[in-house]
Design an enzyme around this catalytic site. Sequence first.
Site, PDB file in Angstrom:
ATOM      1  N   ARG A  15      81.137  44.008  34.402  1.00  0.00           N
ATOM      2  CA  ARG A  15      80.527  45.295  34.724  1.00  0.00           C
ATOM      3  C   ARG A  15      81.335  46.127  35.721  1.00  0.00           C
ATOM      4  O   ARG A  15      81.580  47.317  35.507  1.00  0.00           O
ATOM      5  CB  ARG A  15      79.109  45.102  35.311  1.00  0.00           C
ATOM      6  CG  ARG A  15      78.041  44.908  34.287  1.00  0.00           C
ATOM      7  CD  ARG A  15      76.999  43.976  34.828  1.00  0.00           C
ATOM      8  NE  ARG A  15      77.594  42.668  34.969  1.00  0.00           N
ATOM      9  CZ  ARG A  15      77.626  41.770  33.974  1.00  0.00           C
ATOM     10  NH1 ARG A  15      77.045  42.043  32.845  1.00  0.00           N
ATOM     11  NH2 ARG A  15      78.220  40.601  34.137  1.00  0.00           N
ATOM     12  N   THR A  16      81.706  45.504  36.829  1.00  0.00           N
ATOM     13  CA  THR A  16      82.332  46.296  37.896  1.00  0.00           C
ATOM     14  C   THR A  16      83.659  46.876  37.415  1.00  0.00           C
ATOM     15  O   THR A  16      83.928  48.072  37.578  1.00  0.00           O
ATOM     16  CB  THR A  16      82.538  45.421  39.148  1.00  0.00           C
ATOM     17  OG1 THR A  16      81.314  44.760  39.441  1.00  0.00           O
ATOM     18  CG2 THR A  16      82.956  46.261  40.336  1.00  0.00           C
ATOM     19  N   LYS A  59     105.042  33.060  40.986  1.00  0.00           N
ATOM     20  CA  LYS A  59     106.364  32.992  41.638  1.00  0.00           C
ATOM     21  C   LYS A  59     106.259  32.907  43.155  1.00  0.00           C
ATOM     22  O   LYS A  59     107.246  33.070  43.856  1.00  0.00           O
ATOM     23  CB  LYS A  59     107.185  34.231  41.256  1.00  0.00           C
ATOM     24  CG  LYS A  59     107.395  34.384  39.754  1.00  0.00           C
ATOM     25  CD  LYS A  59     108.112  35.691  39.445  1.00  0.00           C
ATOM     26  CE  LYS A  59     108.086  35.979  37.958  1.00  0.00           C
ATOM     27  NZ  LYS A  59     108.549  37.345  37.665  1.00  0.00           N
ATOM     28  N   ARG A 108      88.898  43.549  43.427  1.00  0.00           N
ATOM     29  CA  ARG A 108      87.986  42.413  43.652  1.00  0.00           C
ATOM     30  C   ARG A 108      88.841  41.206  44.009  1.00  0.00           C
ATOM     31  O   ARG A 108      89.899  40.991  43.406  1.00  0.00           O
ATOM     32  CB  ARG A 108      87.153  42.122  42.412  1.00  0.00           C
ATOM     33  CG  ARG A 108      86.365  40.829  42.533  1.00  0.00           C
ATOM     34  CD  ARG A 108      85.361  40.655  41.425  1.00  0.00           C
ATOM     35  NE  ARG A 108      84.232  41.552  41.586  1.00  0.00           N
ATOM     36  CZ  ARG A 108      83.143  41.517  40.814  1.00  0.00           C
ATOM     37  NH1 ARG A 108      83.057  40.632  39.831  1.00  0.00           N
ATOM     38  NH2 ARG A 108      82.150  42.357  41.001  1.00  0.00           N
ATOM     39  N   HIS A 157      79.712  43.721  48.411  1.00  0.00           N
ATOM     40  CA  HIS A 157      79.957  44.352  47.106  1.00  0.00           C
ATOM     41  C   HIS A 157      79.317  45.751  47.225  1.00  0.00           C
ATOM     42  O   HIS A 157      78.278  46.020  46.646  1.00  0.00           O
ATOM     43  CB  HIS A 157      79.286  43.505  46.030  1.00  0.00           C
ATOM     44  CG  HIS A 157      79.667  43.858  44.614  1.00  0.00           C
ATOM     45  ND1 HIS A 157      80.387  44.986  44.286  1.00  0.00           N
ATOM     46  CD2 HIS A 157      79.403  43.218  43.451  1.00  0.00           C
ATOM     47  CE1 HIS A 157      80.547  45.020  42.977  1.00  0.00           C
ATOM     48  NE2 HIS A 157      79.965  43.960  42.446  1.00  0.00           N
TER      49      HIS A 157
HETATM   50  N1   CP Z   1      77.361  42.996  38.888  1.00  0.00           N
HETATM   51  C1   CP Z   1      78.644  42.553  38.839  1.00  0.00           C
HETATM   52  O1   CP Z   1      79.368  42.576  39.849  1.00  0.00           O
HETATM   53  O2   CP Z   1      79.032  42.102  37.615  1.00  0.00           O
HETATM   54  P1   CP Z   1      80.515  41.633  37.265  1.00  0.00           P
HETATM   55  O3   CP Z   1      80.777  40.376  38.067  1.00  0.00           O
HETATM   56  O4   CP Z   1      80.528  41.407  35.787  1.00  0.00           O
HETATM   57  O5   CP Z   1      81.445  42.723  37.696  1.00  0.00           O
END
Ligand code: CP
Length: 300
Positions: free
Chosen positions: A54-55, A84, A105, A133
């Site tokens: 999603r993110t 490497k 992320r 998040h």
């Molecule tokens: N809600 C969320 O962070 O989903 P993902 O881990 O799929 O990005």
Amino acid sequence: MQVLKNNGLIALQDLTKQDILDLLSHAKQFKDGLRKDTLNGRVIASCFFEASTRTRLSFESAVARLGGKTIGFADSGATSQANKGESFVDTLRMLNCYADGLIMRHPNDGAARLASEIMTIPVVNAGDGANQHPTQTLLDLFSIQDSQGQLDGVNLGLMGDLKYSRTIHSLISASKLFNMRLFLIAPPELRIESENLHELRRHGISYSFHSDASEVIDKLDCLYLTRLQKERFNGELDCNYGINLELLSRAKPNLRILHPLPRLDELPAAIDDTPYAYYFQQAQNGVYVRQALLDIIFGG
Ligand code: CP
């Protein structure tokens, strides 16, 4: 929102209540059909050192809808860092050379803050370890407001892995700004850490602990569920929790169930066809909120 223009977004605490309300209101404009090409001619690095559906995809959709292009990776296993021995800091320096902004992320707490200190381009934290998040929280707040018509005073149940879930940590941080009443529903092993409770007490937020959602289901406006974050602890935890149709028979008509997804057994598919299910709309709201955020960061 000068802080966003200068730095991007690392933690929710970097924003004021008014910043958040302005951003949500801008996201509503995108939901209502606003079109802009703020990122026309810009390249945004989308670098996911940890798995995402999603993110990553909603951010990349938001960049494309704003007229920009993305470079990056969904699997850091193919980078020179993984193969490497290149350092994380040198990897960040390279991204700084190639892009106008970074969406990242990372499995380590604090990785996004480190990136923002090294890089000169705006950095957006798309999740760092068990820490934060923030864009998920913005879309969660948008979804609460969209489904309840307000944020202030909402009765919010937080259920599941309250210890390891970064979406929970960020949402608790935001709840202080909107005087929400919190119902913390978790097995003893997954209760929230005391430092988060200290923050709640300091801000005068009412909260209570529950081991079973049936104790409070008739009081809730929103029930925010999370899965067990197995990737964040070593070993096995023998915890079972979840909701079912029988539980919802005692819910208020306005109850909406939110979940950051992905889900496991805690949220059965049988709930999907009830009026309480809001989690797929919540995921779609992620595109509007991320469009609004990027528009503010890169807009004139
Ligand atoms: N809600 C969320 O962070 O989903 P993902 O881990 O799929 O990005």
